[in-house]
Structures are given as C-alpha cells and as structure tokens.
Design an enzyme around this catalytic site. Structure first.
Site, PDB file in Angstrom:
ATOM      1  N   ASP A  24      50.317  -8.932 -21.868  1.00 12.31           N
ATOM      2  CA  ASP A  24      50.711  -9.481 -20.574  1.00 12.31           C
ATOM      3  C   ASP A  24      52.232  -9.513 -20.448  1.00 12.31           C
ATOM      4  O   ASP A  24      52.775  -9.239 -19.371  1.00 12.31           O
ATOM      5  CB  ASP A  24      50.132 -10.890 -20.420  1.00 12.31           C
ATOM      6  N   MET A  60      38.966  -7.873   3.882  1.00 13.38           N
ATOM      7  CA  MET A  60      40.022  -7.444   2.966  1.00 13.38           C
ATOM      8  C   MET A  60      41.404  -7.714   3.563  1.00 13.38           C
ATOM      9  O   MET A  60      42.292  -8.260   2.925  1.00 13.38           O
ATOM     10  CB  MET A  60      39.858  -5.956   2.650  1.00 13.38           C
ATOM     11  N   ASP A  66      44.983  -5.112  14.228  1.00  9.55           N
ATOM     12  CA  ASP A  66      43.722  -4.386  14.360  1.00  9.55           C
ATOM     13  C   ASP A  66      43.615  -3.921  15.804  1.00  9.55           C
ATOM     14  O   ASP A  66      44.432  -4.312  16.664  1.00  9.55           O
ATOM     15  CB  ASP A  66      42.535  -5.282  13.991  1.00  9.55           C
ATOM     16  N   VAL A  73      42.285  -0.228   6.300  1.00 11.70           N
ATOM     17  CA  VAL A  73      41.165   0.092   7.190  1.00 11.70           C
ATOM     18  C   VAL A  73      40.030   0.693   6.372  1.00 11.70           C
ATOM     19  O   VAL A  73      40.083   0.742   5.141  1.00 11.70           O
ATOM     20  CB  VAL A  73      41.614   1.049   8.324  1.00 11.70           C
ATOM     21  N   VAL A  74      38.995   1.152   7.052  1.00  8.95           N
ATOM     22  CA  VAL A  74      37.791   1.631   6.396  1.00  8.95           C
ATOM     23  C   VAL A  74      38.094   2.742   5.382  1.00  8.95           C
ATOM     24  O   VAL A  74      39.030   3.529   5.563  1.00  8.95           O
ATOM     25  CB  VAL A  74      36.775   2.126   7.463  1.00  8.95           C
ATOM     26  N   GLU A  75      37.297   2.809   4.302  1.00 11.03           N
ATOM     27  CA  GLU A  75      37.530   3.763   3.201  1.00 11.03           C
ATOM     28  C   GLU A  75      37.052   5.161   3.614  1.00 11.03           C
ATOM     29  O   GLU A  75      36.035   5.684   3.138  1.00 11.03           O
ATOM     30  CB  GLU A  75      36.792   3.273   1.944  1.00 11.03           C
ATOM     31  N   LYS A  78      41.952   6.804   7.608  1.00  5.79           N
ATOM     32  CA  LYS A  78      43.179   6.327   6.981  1.00  5.79           C
ATOM     33  C   LYS A  78      44.360   7.240   7.316  1.00  5.79           C
ATOM     34  O   LYS A  78      45.459   6.772   7.615  1.00  5.79           O
ATOM     35  CB  LYS A  78      43.004   6.237   5.460  1.00  5.79           C
ATOM     36  N   SER A 120      40.377   2.440  -3.013  1.00 12.25           N
ATOM     37  CA  SER A 120      39.871   2.419  -4.381  1.00 12.25           C
ATOM     38  C   SER A 120      39.560   3.809  -4.903  1.00 12.25           C
ATOM     39  O   SER A 120      39.314   3.984  -6.093  1.00 12.25           O
ATOM     40  CB  SER A 120      38.608   1.550  -4.450  1.00 12.25           C
ATOM     41  N   HIS A 134      46.299  -0.858  -4.449  1.00 10.76           N
ATOM     42  CA  HIS A 134      44.867  -1.138  -4.548  1.00 10.76           C
ATOM     43  C   HIS A 134      44.642  -2.579  -4.978  1.00 10.76           C
ATOM     44  O   HIS A 134      44.883  -2.934  -6.130  1.00 10.76           O
ATOM     45  CB  HIS A 134      44.218  -0.160  -5.536  1.00 10.76           C
ATOM     46  N   ASN A 184      38.730  -7.037  -4.964  1.00  5.53           N
ATOM     47  CA  ASN A 184      38.039  -8.032  -4.155  1.00  5.53           C
ATOM     48  C   ASN A 184      37.334  -9.078  -5.040  1.00  5.53           C
ATOM     49  O   ASN A 184      36.676  -8.683  -6.001  1.00  5.53           O
ATOM     50  CB  ASN A 184      37.020  -7.300  -3.271  1.00  5.53           C
ATOM     51  N   ASN A 211      38.860   2.108 -11.675  1.00  5.61           N
ATOM     52  CA  ASN A 211      37.576   2.714 -11.320  1.00  5.61           C
ATOM     53  C   ASN A 211      37.272   3.944 -12.162  1.00  5.61           C
ATOM     54  O   ASN A 211      36.108   4.241 -12.439  1.00  5.61           O
ATOM     55  CB  ASN A 211      37.537   3.053  -9.835  1.00  5.61           C
TER      56      ASN A 211
END
Length: 725
Positions: free
Chosen positions: A301, A329, A348, A405-407, A412, A434, A455, A458, A505
C-alpha cells in the site's frame, strides 16, 4: 542538553524557565514523521538512561517536534524481525519493555503531550507515562490487529488497567484510531486542549502532581498491579467479547481474539508477568502467514501511495469536475467528488436520469449523517457541490470530465466527441469503462493526449480502487491530473496500460473461466461458493456474478474472449450465457444463479433456486467429484497466472500494484496478500507443477508462462526475499 541523538533530544527546562523539568522530544531527522525503528528505540533507551543519571529533575514531558506524535513502529523492519524466530522476537520485546518500564519507574511524575497521531508504539510510550494531555485534533490508538499482530510493547497490559477491560478490548481488537474527546471520556488521557496550549497543560499537570494534588504514584500502582476483576466479572467481560469479536473478525484473522486472551491471562498478574504473556503471544502471531501477508499488504500500500504521490506532484489540481451520465454510477461518482470537497457538474440528457443521480447522492449523504460522519449542515453544504445540468453551457470552468454513460463504444465515442467540443483545450477527458479499449475510444478525439480511462468499481463510495488507464496516445500530464483527482476523491489510483479488461477484469475473468470448467465437470455452484468463501473471498463466484450483473459479465466475457481467444474463448454456451438468455440477470432481476428475496432490512437475500440448477445442468459434460483443494486450485490458478501475465506484459508496473489492485478492486482475501504473494507462499515451483498438471487436462487457461517456469527452476520469487520485499 541532557541527550542528543538522531531522533531524540532531551533538554532541561520549559518555555517558562522551569529548569527542573526535562523535555524529551521526538524529531527524526530526514523524515516527515516519527516512527520507532530499532535505531530510534535504542536511542530512547540511551535517552532514558541519561535522564535517570541526571540530578535535580522533578518531572518529564515527552513530546514531538513533528505534526504527528509517533505513528508507530517502523513496519519496514517487521519481515526481517519475523525471520529471526520467536526467541529473538521475545528478546527484542523484553528490551523494549525494559525501556518503557524505566520511563514508568522514574522517581518523579511524567506526562506525554500528544500533538498529533499517537499510534501503536507511539500510544504505548504515552501509556508508560503517568499522565497524557492531547491536542483537540490528535488521534490515539493501537492498530496492530490490522497487521495480524497485537500490541507488544505493553499496550495489552497498561491500557486495560487504565480504561477498563471492555474499553481496552474495543480499542485493541478493533484497531481503531480514537479522537481526543473519546479518549478523554474513557480516561485514556487526562486533558484535551487546543494544540497551542499543549505545553502549558503538560506543565500544569506536572505542577499539580508535584504538590500531591494528582497522585502519580497511585496511577503507577494501578498500572503495575492486577486488573482487579472478580471471576464472574472476568467471565462476562472476556467470554462475551470473544464471541462478539470472533464473529466480526472471522476465522482468518486470529489477532483480535488472541489480544483478548492476552488481556484475560494477564488480568490477575503483575506487570512483569503480564508483559511476558503479551510478548509470547506477539511472537506467536508474528510467525504466522497472516501477519506476514498483512504486513506485506501494508508495505505494498505504501508503494502504491508513493507512486500516486509522484504523479500528483506533477499535476495541476482539479477545482471543478464534471460527470456525464447521471445514473447510479454517475450519482456515486458525483457523491464521492462532492463529499471530498471537489465541486462537480452532473450532466445527462434526461430529467429523470438527473433525478436518479441526485437521489443516489442524497441517499449516500443521508447514510453518512446517520453514522455521525456528517452533520445535517455539512451534508447540505457538500450536496450543494453537485450541480445538475442538461447542457454543456456550464462546462467553461471544468478541469476534468468523467464520462459514465452506457457501456457501449459507439455511444461513449459520440458523447466524448461532443464534450471535447464543449470544453477548453487543457481539460482532461476520462471514461469510466470496465472493458472498452481506451486507444479505440480515443480514435475520434482531436486531443487524444488529454484522454485516459478512469475505471471506478461499484459501489463507488465503498470500493477504494480506481484504475487509471493509459491509452497509446495518453500523455503523462493527463495521467497525473487523473491520479490527483482520484486521490482528492479519497480513492487509491493504480495506473495501468490499455488491454482487454485492463488489469482487474483481465485477472478476474480467468477465475470465472475456472468456474465454468468446474460447472462443466458437474461441480455444484453453491458448494463452489462455500469453498471459495471459506478460502477467504467475500463471496463465491456464482454469487459475485449475480451481484455484478449477469448481463455485464456476458458483455465483459465477450470482450475478454475476443482479446485472449486461446485462453478465454469457450466452445458452446456457458452457464453464465444460459442465465442471460433466460433473463436471469442476478440481483437486478431478482434471479440469477440464486433467487433473491428481501430480508427484514429490505436488502436482497439469496436463496437456492431449482430453475437455476436446471439451467446449469445443461452445460454439464461429465459428473466429477472434487475435493475442496481441487476446487480452490481450479479457481485460483487461472487468476494467479493472469496476474503473472499482466506483470510480464507491462500492463501493471509492479508486483505490489498487481496484488493491491486485486485486494482493493475485487476483494481478494487480504490475509493471503494478493495473487503473486499467494504464488510465493505456495512456492513458485509447486505452483508451476500444479498449473502444468491442470493444463494437461484443461488447456491454455492453466498453462504457466515460460518466464514463470524459469523462475521455478532458478528458485526466484516475486517478492525478492521475506526481509526485503
């Protein structure tokens, strides 16, 4: 001058000219903080000996010339100390006890002036003096259990005698940092004053002790004798605490329970015997894998924080941020920024989305008010840092934008191109994605050098990690500003290079690949969950997929399979795909691998579902019986190998960052230290042997890299040595 060292000075006299008072001051040269390394402890022994030899003294004040009092022992020395074995550890503790006892036994009253953080050994030094005065802004505590240890320099002996067993157990088992007002109410300190009045308060206490108004000898008698609890009181205090703390700590973290046992065993003993009990228990814990790994975690750390700090030095501050997309998010990102003091615009295209984002932010602030973290006034002030908008008209003063916004790469790409036109040329654009390549998203931007990934995980307010992703054209200044903003939000940023899945990921999906293989071989997914939770994960893979969202997992899995087809492409439909095809999206649709019902608090509670088992049965190719150890191997080997590949491919810059990303990003069991430390603990040669055996049956997902094979044959490890990592 009575004593002069590299970290400690002892002089006669206070500012008012009281020449009979000695002042021992901690001020470690070349460091911004005071910490108790072996060299500093040796100096303290010399300083106390010099004080004992000095004639005409009538009191001692211990203080600090730095912002903090003492932050604790020098943890960089711990691994080397652990390697010396129990006998040497106990001998070291005995030497320190001798020094602290000498302070406690001085022939005049003593007081510690706590101006800032007094943690671990810093707290224990203060407990050795007769009195303690504390600045209003200071904090005090014994956090050793967070490192898999217990207070070993008298904390388990003196604190219970000072504030009572119940309170001491709460402090020690919880490892808490305690504010001055709480310390005063419990009796851990004798006065709390503004920082500038600390010396005056210390002098006043000594003057009152010298005339007998305060009984410093009586204080010592209490600290040096038995705890004074009857058998029934002991049983109630300790056995009840053990049950509660065991439930909170869990089976993998023995230190809190061990600390309670030490306090209990020493309760009826004198100082010397109680300290011997404490030392033996400390040495036992110090030799455990848990303590070794948790200390390593602390060191890692520090590496991560240092790297982030280096970026931050190069960055201009973000005074005004903006987030695009005001869903759950976006609302979480807005809350985190506003709560830490950076104003943020939340944009938005729909009023109802704006309201959803504001609702999420209000809910999170309200929870903080309930917990006493904010007052209602502070909540209102911080909530005003979030300004909703439906247009780019207010973006003239923005320093950094987070697109959330949406993945979808097309959506994007369009939004990022729009916002680039609306902001100044120096503004940094970031995307919260992600899976989608940063280099790809930068293709339609006029200033790709000002663009990078940011990134968040959540839920944003809980997960400490932020991956800052560098695309092919991302500039160093863009990375530096993004890292600085993440730090200002209270997050731990780790800079990684662009690839499918980035770092976390990319390491996680081979783990899910191992899960799919197990299901094909007939393993029960509920049993897999139980085995992996027993191993230390906060939730098993099936439950994790439900929480993440089956739809998100399917999309990310497709990206990963396209990027790494040899390892992650799958023949036929997986169980996860079947869940998706049947609208079982996890918690969000109340059914996935499990069905979900509301518990008494209105939170989703998982229950077994026959329909899920019927779907999983469709992917079973053969029925195989697995031991717990085989399940663990088939789950962990792919994840660990992908961590190795990320390091070899330069996706992450260091072993420490790879391991910390797993712990902060997806809850890798902290007591195991991370994937690469897990390989070291098993032995690189043993790990490679296990992986090769599985690869023969299951293919490339389990095949070790050539470099890892070389490490196995040459005896190399990821962490250079136990004493040097």
């Amino acid at each position: 001058m009575i004593y002069q060292g590299n970290a400690i000075t002892v002089a006669r006299g206070l500012k008012d000219g009281s020449d009979a008072i000695a002042t021992l001051t901690f001020d470690l040269k070349g460091e911004s903080i005071n910490k108790l390394s072996s060299a500093v402890v040796a100096e303290l022994g010399e300083a106390v000996a010099a004080i004992r030899a000095e004639s005409g003294l009538e009191g001692l004040v211990i203080g600090s010339a730095k912002e903090a009092f003492i932050v604790g022992a020098d943890i960089t020395e711990f691994h080397g100390m652990f390697e010396q074995g129990a006998e040497q550890i106990e001998a070291m503790l005995e030497r320190v006890h001798g020094i602290f006892n000498a302070i406690e036994d001085l022939p005049f009253p003593t007081v510690t002036a706590i101006n800032g953080l007094a943690l671990g050994g810093g707290c224990e030094i203060s407990l050795a003096t007769d009195f303690r005065v504390m600045a209003e802004s200071a904090k005090i505590g014994l956090p050793e259990t967070k490192l898999g240890l217990l207070p070993g320099w008298g904390g388990c002996v003196r604190l219970p005698r000072l504030i009572g067993a119940d309170n001491a157990i709460e402090w020690i088992a919880g490892g808490t940092e305690n504010r001055a007002d709480a310390a005063l109410s419990m009796g851990a300190v004798d006065a709390v004053v503004p920082g500038e009045q600390l010396e005056d308060a210390a002098r006043d206490i000594l003057a009152r002790a010298q005339v007998g108004e305060l009984d410093y000898q009586g204080r010592r008698a209490e600290k040096n004798g038995p705890l004074g609890l009857g058998p029934i009181e002991q049983m109630m205090a300790f056995e009840t605490a053990k049950g509660y703390v065991a439930g909170k700590a869990g089976p993998h973290y023995p230190a809190p329970i061990e600390a309670i046992k030490v306090i209990q065993k020493g309760a009826g003993e004198s100082r010397a015997r109680a300290q011997a009990i404490e030392s033996k228990a400390f040495a036992k814990l110090a030799l455990s894998d848990v303590a070794f790994n948790l200390v390593g975690l602390f060191m890692n750390d520090q590496v991560v924080k240092k790297k982030a700090g280096q970026y931050e030095k190069q960055a201009r501050p973000v005074k005004q941020a903006a987030v695009l997309g005001a869903g759950i998010m976006g609302g979480g990102i807005a809350y985190q920024s506003a709560s830490k003091g950076t104003p943020i615009l939340m944009k938005d295209i729909k009023e109802d989305a704006i309201e959803l984002g504001l609702k999420e932010s209000r809910k999170l602030f309200a929870k903080q008010v309930e917990r006493g973290k904010f007052s209602t006034e502070q909540m209102a002030e911080r909530l005003s840092n979030i300004r909703p908008t439906l247009s780019y008209g207010d973006f003239g003063n923005v320093d950094l934008v987070v697109e959330a916004v949406v993945e979808n790469p097309n959506v994007k790409g369009k939004v990022l191109a729009e916002v680039e036109e609306a902001v100044g040329e120096e503004v940094i654009l970031t995307t919260n994605t992600s899976t989608i390549s940063i280099t790809r998203l930068a293709e339609n931007l006029k200033r790709p050098e000002n663009f990078c990934g940011m990134h968040f995980f959540n839920p944003v307010h809980r997960m400490p990690l932020v991956e800052v992703i560098r695309g092919e054209k991302t500039s160093d200044p863009a990375v530096a500003v993004t890292v600085a903003y993440a730090r200002a939000m209270g997050k731990t940023p780790i800079v990684v290079n662009d690839c499918p899945g980035f770092l976390v990921n990319r390491m996680l999906f081979p783990y899910f690949g191992g899960f799919n293989f197990l299901l094909e071989k007939g393993a029960d997914f509920q049993r897999i969950d139980k085995v992996m939770e027993k191993f230390g994960w906060p939730m098993g893979p099936a439950y994790l997929l439900d929480v993440v969202g089956i739809d998100i997992a399917v999309h990310a899995g497709e990206v990963m399979a396209e990027g790494f087809p040899e390892r992650l492409a799958q023949e036929g439909k997986s169980a996860v795909q079947l869940m998706f095809d049947n609208d079982r999206l996890g918690q969000k649709s109340d059914k996935g691998f499990y069905a979900y019902e509301e518990d008494r608090k209105g939170k989703p509670k998982k229950v077994s579902d026959d329909d899920a088992y019927a779907l999983v049965k469709q992917v079973v190719k053969e029925e195989t019986a697995f031991s717990d150890e085989e399940i663990i191997a088939r789950m962990m080997v792919p994840l660990c190998l992908e961590a190795v590949r990320c390091l070899e491919d330069g996706i992450v810059g260091s072993v420490a960052e790879a391991d910390m990303a797993l712990i902060y990003g997806i809850g890798f069991p902290p007591f195991r230290g991370g994937a690469l430390r897990y390989i070291d603990a098993m032995g690189v040669d043993a790990f490679v042997e296990q992986a090769e055996r599985l690869a023969e049956e299951l293919g490339p997902l389990y095949a070790p890299t050539e470099r890892l094979r070389q490490m196995a044959s040459s005896g190399e490890t990821f962490y250079a040595s136990k004493a040097q990592d």
